[in-house]
Scaffold this active site. Structure first.
Site, short mmCIF file in Angstrom:
data_model
loop_
_atom_site.label_atom_id
_atom_site.label_comp_id
_atom_site.label_asym_id
_atom_site.label_seq_id
_atom_site.Cartn_x
_atom_site.Cartn_y
_atom_site.Cartn_z
CD GLU A 353 -73.65 -45.58 65.30
OE1 GLU A 353 -74.72 -45.31 64.72
OE2 GLU A 353 -72.87 -46.48 64.92
CG HIS A 384 -63.22 -20.82 47.24
ND1 HIS A 384 -62.99 -19.55 46.76
CD2 HIS A 384 -62.05 -21.50 47.08
CE1 HIS A 384 -61.74 -19.47 46.31
NE2 HIS A 384 -61.15 -20.64 46.50
CE LYS A 510 -81.42 -48.86 63.69
NZ LYS A 510 -80.51 -50.01 63.92
#
Length: 549
Positions: A353, A384, A510
């Site tokens: 950000e 793994h 938004k």
């Protein structure tokens, strides 16, 4: 026009050096310098930082420091610490470092005594959490609070949830914390499961007290509480971290139980502000003070140490080296501590950000790649899962390994004779060693391996890593680790010429979501959307929700 760092003689000298060293091999660098592992390391506070397994020489580091100076790093660092408005797009100071200044420090910004303001809030937080932890603060039924539920998103969640897990061993007052961030109702439902409303306190963390996701979850939590305890219980079971007293009061929270912070604190830099209230409730004000002291220790090192011996500067420059001169796009963060399981996610917001920008601070396009994609998992889980790519893949992925000499928990190994922590850390040291030095075809053939299999077992090595080793995961060390990365972000942002402290890229989505919500929910069929993809998706969604498409 902003300065084009790539046009400077310092950058061009670094580019020539990159061509000269080519694919310099770590095996050769260590063979040429028996003391390399000691010389390319720095100790700061409780952190021993080994950067010897990087494709850098002393000349590389000197040239990188020259670039930093050409970008004005020292001047801009001083400007940040003094409270100048270095967040130019929002005309704000950037003072997360003030959040951890000691009480006797002096800093006045825009006519305001910042240190006094910070400690007034810290004192109120301490007094409140003292009451909570001692049982002096009681819920509406007269019972003690045993669970704090933090409702926030972004910086109001990622920091507290990471630190809460990292410092779980310091929970000492019978209070635990849960964290709700996602507007997906599954998050809140899962976090409320098994809780007793009478012993639950909600911390609503929203500077404006209008963040859509946070207020949606807060309203649902309020409804859950009222159904069990009634409307009058809200003031005993909700507190706010906000600056909007009007909306906080309208929600039913006593503004005496509102803890503020300031425009000069970005969300991703706010875990050491009132946003850390849930953390303080769990570990106490004294441990929280140790946490802040860890930040401040690194702040002072970053502020005063010469660039050549400055840990955040060196690590930031090395990150830039791979990003801009080797084409590396990502950095793996690999803590060999399960308690730091959320550290990589926290750093994703902090770094991406901050430095995920394509224009300079003055609005002109950047001239080079910016930002690093941070990701990772705790060891040995990652071994793994994705280490195969780190060892033998075609992509260069610099990695930060973080480990501890003393465990927070330990158990015997399967045969009962050893320590599981020793087993964990043997993997830490082995992985950095193999990533650096690999194993050649000749070495594998000498073991009698079938010629057909040899190419598959070759480990090319020359994969760069930083090793960060601390004695133990303490509140101070967590603060030190966070600040170490905060200042790396700043270093890279200065050289790229970007504003690391705004985040305009998150705003349009938004706004568009607000516009689309009624399109999803209105009774009438929606008008055609501006693109055929969104239009088809919206209509399919409405149809599957039983609404006219």
């Amino acid at each position: 026009m902003g300065t084009d760092i790539t046009a400077t003689s310092e950058w061009q000298a670094l580019a020539r050096h990159r061509d000269e060293i080519g694919e310099t091999n770590l095996r050769q660098l260590f063979a040429d310098d028996a003391a390399r592992g000691l010389r390319f390391a720095v100790t700061v506070g409780g952190l021993y930082i080994d950067y010897s397994k990087h494709r850098v020489t002393a000349e590389t580091l000197n040239l990188l420091v020259d670039v930093a100076r050409a970008a004005g790093l020292e001047t801009k660092r001083d400007a940040m610490f003094s409270g100048e408005h270095i967040n130019t797009s929002e005309d704000r100071a950037v003072l997360h470092t003030a959040l951890r200044l000691p009480r006797d420090a002096a800093l006045t910004v825009d006519g305001q005594d910042v240190v006094a303001d910070v400690h007034e809030v810290l004192d109120r937080m301490g007094d409140f959490t003292d009451r909570l932890r001692s049982g002096d603060w009681l819920g509406a039924t007269g019972e003690r609070i045993t669970t704090v539920v933090n409702i926030g998103i972004g910086g109001s969640d990622l920091g507290p949830v990471m630190v809460d897990q990292a410092l779980r061993h310091y929970a000492d007052a019978g209070i635990s914390a849960r964290f709700v961030s996602n507007v997906d109702p599954a998050d809140l439902v899962a976090k409320l499961a098994g809780l007793n409303p009478a012993t639950t306190l909600f911390v609503i963390a929203s500077k404006t007290f209008s963040t859509l996701e946070t207020l949606t979850n807060a309203t649902a939590a309020r409804r859950w509480l009222i159904e069990a305890l009634g409307e009058d219980a809200v003031s005993k079971h909700f507190v706010a971290v906000s600056t909007n007293a009007k909306l906080v009061a309208e929600f039913g929270i006593d503004t005496d139980n509102m803890f503020g912070f300031w425009d000069w604190v970005g969300g991703r830099y706010s875990v050491d502000s009132a946003i850390g209230l849930s953390v303080m409730a769990v570990i106490g004000r004294e441990r929280f003070a140790e946490f802040l002291a860890g930040f401040h220790l690194i702040d002072e090192h970053f502020r005063t140490a010469p660039l050549e011996a400055n840990a955040p500067v060196l690590l930031g420059l090395i990150g830039l080296w791979y990003n801009n001169f080797f084409g590396a796009e990502t950095r793996a963060v690999l803590p060999y501590s399960n308690d730091l399981a959320r550290f990589a996610a926290y750093l994703q917001q902090l770094t991406m950000e901050s430095n995920g920008k394509s224009v300079q601070a003055d609005g002109t396009p950047v001239s080079t790649a910016t930002g690093e994609i941070f990701w990772g998992e705790p060891g040995t889980n990652g071994q793994h899962a994705f280490y195969q790519l780190l060892h033998q893949g075609t992509r260069l992925v610099p990695a930060d390994f973080i480990g501890f000499s003393e465990p927070t928990d330990d158990l015997p190994t399967a045969d009962g004779t050893g320590s599981m922590h020793d087993l964990l850390m043997s993997n830490f040291f082995a992985q950095t060693q193999v990533l650096a030095f690999g194993k050649t075809a000749d070495e594998i053939s000498a073991e009698g391996t079938s010629p057909d299999v040899v190419p598959h077992k070759v480990m090319p090595g020359n994969r760069p890593t930083t090793s960060i080793l601390a004695t133990k995961l303490t509140p101070s060390v967590v603060g030190q680790l966070i600040a170490l990365y905060e200042h790396q972000v700043f270093v890279e942002g200065v050289i790229w010429g970007i504003d690391s402290f705004d985040q305009w890229g998150v705003e349009l989505g938004k706004t568009q979501a607000k516009a689309l919500l009624p399109v999803l929910t209105d009774a009438e069929p929606p008008a055609a959307q501006s693109d055929s993809s969104t239009d088809a998706l919206v209509r399919r969604y409405r149809s599957e929700r039983g609404r006219t498409a």
